[in-house]
Design a protein around this motif. Structure first.
Motif, PDB file in Angstrom:
ATOM      1  N   ILE A  14      -1.370 -43.962 -38.146  1.00  0.00           N
ATOM      2  CA  ILE A  14      -1.632 -44.665 -37.297  1.00  0.00           C
ATOM      3  C   ILE A  14      -3.228 -43.984 -36.671  1.00  0.00           C
ATOM      4  CG2 ILE A  14      -2.102 -45.857 -35.110  1.00  0.00           C
ATOM      5  CD1 ILE A  14       1.485 -46.351 -35.586  1.00  0.00           C
ATOM      6  N   PHE A  15      -2.753 -42.124 -36.834  1.00  0.00           N
ATOM      7  CA  PHE A  15      -3.886 -41.211 -36.146  1.00  0.00           C
ATOM      8  C   PHE A  15      -4.922 -41.318 -37.481  1.00  0.00           C
ATOM      9  CE2 PHE A  15      -0.264 -39.592 -33.206  1.00  0.00           C
ATOM     10  CZ  PHE A  15      -1.420 -38.771 -32.092  1.00  0.00           C
ATOM     11  N   LYS A  16      -4.520 -40.956 -38.631  1.00  0.00           N
ATOM     12  CA  LYS A  16      -5.755 -41.303 -39.366  1.00  0.00           C
ATOM     13  C   LYS A  16      -6.483 -42.070 -39.785  1.00  0.00           C
ATOM     14  CE  LYS A  16      -3.146 -38.511 -42.368  1.00  0.00           C
ATOM     15  NZ  LYS A  16      -2.155 -38.661 -43.703  1.00  0.00           N
ATOM     16  N   GLU A  17      -5.830 -43.783 -39.889  1.00  0.00           N
ATOM     17  CA  GLU A  17      -6.977 -45.208 -39.181  1.00  0.00           C
ATOM     18  C   GLU A  17      -7.714 -44.660 -38.148  1.00  0.00           C
ATOM     19  OE1 GLU A  17      -3.983 -48.437 -39.062  1.00  0.00           O
ATOM     20  OE2 GLU A  17      -3.848 -47.608 -40.962  1.00  0.00           O
ATOM     21  N   VAL A  18      -7.269 -44.725 -37.093  1.00  0.00           N
ATOM     22  CA  VAL A  18      -7.821 -44.308 -35.874  1.00  0.00           C
ATOM     23  C   VAL A  18      -8.467 -43.257 -35.787  1.00  0.00           C
ATOM     24  CG1 VAL A  18      -7.319 -44.352 -32.912  1.00  0.00           C
ATOM     25  CG2 VAL A  18      -6.376 -45.968 -34.589  1.00  0.00           C
ATOM     26  N   LEU A  19      -8.432 -42.463 -35.867  1.00  0.00           N
ATOM     27  CA  LEU A  19      -9.455 -40.382 -35.197  1.00  0.00           C
ATOM     28  C   LEU A  19      -9.747 -40.087 -36.514  1.00  0.00           C
ATOM     29  CD1 LEU A  19      -6.850 -38.895 -32.764  1.00  0.00           C
ATOM     30  CD2 LEU A  19      -9.337 -40.775 -32.240  1.00  0.00           C
ATOM     31  N   GLY A  20      -9.367 -40.704 -37.370  1.00  0.00           N
ATOM     32  CA  GLY A  20      -9.995 -39.744 -39.007  1.00  0.00           C
ATOM     33  C   GLY A  20      -8.732 -38.582 -39.831  1.00  0.00           C
ATOM     34  N   GLU A  21      -8.362 -38.430 -38.682  1.00  0.00           N
ATOM     35  CA  GLU A  21      -7.322 -36.932 -39.111  1.00  0.00           C
ATOM     36  C   GLU A  21      -5.720 -37.012 -37.893  1.00  0.00           C
ATOM     37  OE1 GLU A  21      -9.758 -34.447 -37.849  1.00  0.00           O
ATOM     38  OE2 GLU A  21      -9.075 -34.040 -35.603  1.00  0.00           O
ATOM     39  N   SER A  22      -5.426 -35.988 -38.365  1.00  0.00           N
ATOM     40  CA  SER A  22      -3.103 -36.546 -37.818  1.00  0.00           C
ATOM     41  C   SER A  22      -2.715 -35.722 -37.417  1.00  0.00           C
ATOM     42  CB  SER A  22      -2.184 -37.131 -38.608  1.00  0.00           C
ATOM     43  OG  SER A  22      -1.353 -37.341 -37.741  1.00  0.00           O
ATOM     44  N   PRO A  23      -2.279 -34.831 -36.669  1.00  0.00           N
ATOM     45  CA  PRO A  23      -2.027 -33.569 -35.866  1.00  0.00           C
ATOM     46  C   PRO A  23      -0.977 -33.693 -37.036  1.00  0.00           C
ATOM     47  CG  PRO A  23      -1.728 -34.898 -33.945  1.00  0.00           C
ATOM     48  CD  PRO A  23      -2.062 -35.675 -35.101  1.00  0.00           C
ATOM     49  N   ALA A  24      -0.110 -32.442 -37.063  1.00  0.00           N
ATOM     50  CA  ALA A  24       1.139 -32.173 -37.306  1.00  0.00           C
ATOM     51  C   ALA A  24       2.529 -31.979 -36.632  1.00  0.00           C
ATOM     52  CB  ALA A  24       2.144 -31.111 -38.075  1.00  0.00           C
ATOM     53  N   ASP A  25       2.072 -31.865 -35.561  1.00  0.00           N
ATOM     54  CA  ASP A  25       2.552 -31.737 -34.153  1.00  0.00           C
ATOM     55  C   ASP A  25       2.818 -32.738 -33.064  1.00  0.00           C
ATOM     56  OD1 ASP A  25       5.035 -30.670 -35.423  1.00  0.00           O
ATOM     57  OD2 ASP A  25       3.800 -28.456 -34.939  1.00  0.00           O
TER      58      ASP A  25
END
Length: 108
Positions: A14-25
């Protein structure tokens, strides 16, 4: 009363789809006497604001299809409600679960 947890595979997607990157935590509420053991305290606003530029004004006057307006808004840098929510989730203000429960279905 928040605690740091690893982002799940679903949340990463979801983070990648919406923001282009994902936090680890991310942070989630674990509950305490201040928040009545819910993990949440008070409310926050999540907003979507459409700035009406000259280009947008012309588009709305000539071709007000939702897809065209959305595309121009995105091109001009508008942050969607879903993006705003996920930015707040990344910052630890809320959780991806709360965003998906309250905003994602609205965006469909």
């Amino acid at each position: 009363c928040r605690k740091q947890v690893k982002v799940s595979a679903n949340e990463q997607q979801i983070f990648k789809e919406v923001l282009g990157e994902s936090p680890a935590d991310i942070y989630v509420g674990q509950g305490c006497s201040v928040c009545s053991y819910t993990g949440y305290y008070e409310r926050i606003g999540i907003f979507e604001i459409l700035p009406v530029s000259e280009s947008m004004r012309n588009l709305i006057a000539t071709d007000n299809r939702q897809a065209a307006v959305k595309q121009l808004a995105k091109n001009e840098g508008m942050i969607s409600m879903l993006q705003e929510g996920m930015l707040k989730a990344r910052a630890g203000v809320t959780t991806p679960d709360e965003i998906m429960k309250n905003i994602y279905s609205f965006q469909q």
